[in-house]
Design a protein around this motif. Sequence first.
Motif, PDB file in Angstrom:
ATOM      1  N   VAL A  71      13.815  14.506 -10.126  1.00  0.00           N
ATOM      2  CA  VAL A  71      14.100  14.487  -8.691  1.00  0.00           C
ATOM      3  C   VAL A  71      13.142  13.554  -7.957  1.00  0.00           C
ATOM      4  O   VAL A  71      13.345  13.261  -6.770  1.00  0.00           O
ATOM      5  N   ASN A  72      12.080  13.088  -8.614  1.00  0.00           N
ATOM      6  CA  ASN A  72      11.184  12.108  -7.989  1.00  0.00           C
ATOM      7  C   ASN A  72      11.816  10.723  -7.887  1.00  0.00           C
ATOM      8  O   ASN A  72      11.324   9.868  -7.165  1.00  0.00           O
ATOM      9  N   SER A  73      12.893  10.502  -8.632  1.00  0.00           N
ATOM     10  CA  SER A  73      13.575   9.208  -8.616  1.00  0.00           C
ATOM     11  C   SER A  73      14.430   9.071  -7.365  1.00  0.00           C
ATOM     12  O   SER A  73      15.333   9.881  -7.117  1.00  0.00           O
ATOM     13  N   GLN A 121      -1.570  12.175 -14.417  1.00  0.00           N
ATOM     14  CA  GLN A 121      -0.737  12.700 -15.493  1.00  0.00           C
ATOM     15  C   GLN A 121      -0.621  11.652 -16.602  1.00  0.00           C
ATOM     16  O   GLN A 121      -0.593  10.453 -16.336  1.00  0.00           O
ATOM     17  N   LEU A 122      -0.548  12.096 -17.859  1.00  0.00           N
ATOM     18  CA  LEU A 122      -0.487  11.162 -18.982  1.00  0.00           C
ATOM     19  C   LEU A 122       0.800  10.336 -18.908  1.00  0.00           C
ATOM     20  O   LEU A 122       1.902  10.880 -18.831  1.00  0.00           O
ATOM     21  N   THR A 123       0.635   9.019 -18.953  1.00  0.00           N
ATOM     22  CA  THR A 123       1.746   8.088 -18.741  1.00  0.00           C
ATOM     23  C   THR A 123       1.584   6.880 -19.653  1.00  0.00           C
ATOM     24  O   THR A 123       0.473   6.424 -19.899  1.00  0.00           O
ATOM     25  N   GLY A 179       7.905   0.557 -16.869  1.00  0.00           N
ATOM     26  CA  GLY A 179       8.128   1.614 -17.833  1.00  0.00           C
ATOM     27  C   GLY A 179       8.307   2.943 -17.121  1.00  0.00           C
ATOM     28  O   GLY A 179       8.316   3.013 -15.890  1.00  0.00           O
ATOM     29  N   PRO A 180       8.431   4.035 -17.873  1.00  0.00           N
ATOM     30  CA  PRO A 180       8.717   5.343 -17.283  1.00  0.00           C
ATOM     31  C   PRO A 180       7.515   5.916 -16.537  1.00  0.00           C
ATOM     32  O   PRO A 180       6.597   6.461 -17.145  1.00  0.00           O
ATOM     33  N   SER A 181       7.536   5.782 -15.232  1.00  0.00           N
ATOM     34  CA  SER A 181       6.349   6.169 -14.457  1.00  0.00           C
ATOM     35  C   SER A 181       6.730   6.484 -13.023  1.00  0.00           C
ATOM     36  O   SER A 181       7.314   5.654 -12.338  1.00  0.00           O
ATOM     37  N   HIS A 182       6.385   7.671 -12.571  1.00  0.00           N
ATOM     38  CA  HIS A 182       6.507   8.029 -11.164  1.00  0.00           C
ATOM     39  C   HIS A 182       5.116   7.977 -10.542  1.00  0.00           C
ATOM     40  O   HIS A 182       4.158   8.550 -11.079  1.00  0.00           O
ATOM     41  N   SER A 215       0.815  -1.216   0.000  1.00  0.00           N
ATOM     42  CA  SER A 215       0.000   0.000   0.000  1.00  0.00           C
ATOM     43  C   SER A 215       0.847   1.263   0.000  1.00  0.00           C
ATOM     44  O   SER A 215       0.449   2.298   0.520  1.00  0.00           O
ATOM     45  N   GLY A 216       2.048   1.150  -0.579  1.00  0.00           N
ATOM     46  CA  GLY A 216       2.910   2.316  -0.716  1.00  0.00           C
ATOM     47  C   GLY A 216       2.483   3.191  -1.874  1.00  0.00           C
ATOM     48  O   GLY A 216       1.335   3.130  -2.342  1.00  0.00           O
ATOM     49  N   SER A 217       3.391   3.988  -2.382  1.00  0.00           N
ATOM     50  CA  SER A 217       3.041   4.974  -3.405  1.00  0.00           C
ATOM     51  C   SER A 217       2.598   4.327  -4.711  1.00  0.00           C
ATOM     52  O   SER A 217       1.545   4.669  -5.269  1.00  0.00           O
ATOM     53  N   TRP A 218       3.356   3.362  -5.212  1.00  0.00           N
ATOM     54  CA  TRP A 218       3.026   2.767  -6.511  1.00  0.00           C
ATOM     55  C   TRP A 218       1.804   1.861  -6.410  1.00  0.00           C
ATOM     56  O   TRP A 218       0.935   1.857  -7.289  1.00  0.00           O
ATOM     57  N   GLY A 219       1.706   1.101  -5.334  1.00  0.00           N
ATOM     58  CA  GLY A 219       0.531   0.259  -5.136  1.00  0.00           C
ATOM     59  C   GLY A 219      -0.743   1.089  -5.065  1.00  0.00           C
ATOM     60  O   GLY A 219      -1.769   0.740  -5.671  1.00  0.00           O
ATOM     61  N   THR A 220      -0.688   2.212  -4.347  1.00  0.00           N
ATOM     62  CA  THR A 220      -1.848   3.087  -4.224  1.00  0.00           C
ATOM     63  C   THR A 220      -2.199   3.730  -5.556  1.00  0.00           C
ATOM     64  O   THR A 220      -3.379   3.824  -5.928  1.00  0.00           O
ATOM     65  N   ALA A 221      -1.193   4.174  -6.293  1.00  0.00           N
ATOM     66  CA  ALA A 221      -1.443   4.805  -7.586  1.00  0.00           C
ATOM     67  C   ALA A 221      -2.098   3.836  -8.559  1.00  0.00           C
ATOM     68  O   ALA A 221      -3.044   4.191  -9.276  1.00  0.00           O
TER      69      ALA A 221
END
Length: 331
Positions: free
Chosen positions: A251-253, A146-148, A135-138, A8-14
Motif C-alpha cells: 500500500v506504500n506504492s 529497514q533491510l533493503t 530496485g525494490p525500495s520504499h 528533498s522529497g521522501s526518496w531524496g531524504t531517505a
Amino acid sequence: MKTTIIGSGSWGTALAQVLADNGQPVCLIGVDPAEIEDINTNHRNSKYFGDYAINPAIHATSDWASLADADVVLFAVPTQVIESVAAKAAEFVSKPVIWVNVSKGFNPGTDERMSEVIRRVVPKEKLSSVVSLIGPSHAEEVIERQLTSIDAVSLKEADAIAIQQLFSNGYLRIYTGTDEIGSELGAAIKNVMAIASGIIAGLGYKDNTRAALITRGLQEMIRFGTHFGGNPTTFIGLTGIGDLIVTCSSVNSRNFQAGYQIGKENDVTHFLKTNKKTTEGIRTAKVVHDIAARQHIDVPICEEVYQILYEGKEPRNCANDLMLRDLKKEF
C-alpha cells in the motif's frame, strides 16, 4: 565523495540519510522553504515522515551553487522534470561527475529512458557516467533503516561500483549491473503492473489473482525489455521481479494506491479528476501502449491498463477479457 541530491522529497531524504549514516558529506537541494527549514532545524521531513527524526547531519538548501564541488549528483525528482533539472544542474557543475538517477519511467515528448535524457542534456566534459540506482525500495522503509537491496546500474562499471560502495551499509545492500536497458525498462513497466495490481485489489480479487498478475506481468516485462536488447536474466533480479513484487503488493506504492481507487470505483473518472500525486505508471502505460503497437509487442496487461486510463474501459470488463483470451501454452 560529496553528493548533492536534487529533490528533498521522501526518496531524496531517505537516500541523504543513508549517506549521512555512512559518514559521507551530503547536501539536499529543495524548493519548499518550509521543508528545508524542517530538515535543517527540526531534523524532520514532516511532510513525508511525520515526527520521525532523521540524521541531523543532513543539510538542505535551495542554493544550486552547492553543486559546484559535488562528485556525485543524484536526481530524486519526477521523470517529467528530469530534462530541465539536469540542464540546470549542469550549469553549476565544474567537473566530470557521476550523475545518479532514481526515477522510473520515460521522458515526456521523446519517450527516452532517464539515462538517455541525462546523457543528452549534460555536456560531455561534465559527465563521468550515468548510474541508475533502482530496485525494490520504499522510502518509508529505508528512512526507518529497514533491510533493503537495490541495484546500481551503469554502462561504466567502475562508476556503478563507486556508487555501490558509497551507499552500501548494514541496512542498504547495493548490487551492480551493466544492463541499463533491461533494468530501466523493467523498473518503468512495473509501475503499470502496480496499477493493475491495485485495480484487482479494489475489485475484490485476492492472492490467487495477484500471483497470476505478477507472474504474467513479469513475462510482459521480459518480452518488452528483450525486444530492445535487455538481458532476460535482468528481469529475474532486483530491478525486475524484485521491484515488481514490492510495488504490486504494498500500500506504500502510489501506483498501487491509484489502481486500488480505480478498481474500488470500477471507473477511472473520479481518480483522474482528483489525483494530485505523482503516479509514474499512468504516463508509462501510454508510452508502453504506443511503443508496443508500433513494434508489435504483445503486452495484454499493459494494454488493459491503458484502456482503463485513456479509453475509459470498465476495470471489471478488463479483468474478464484477460481471463477469456485464447488459451495457449505458458511459455
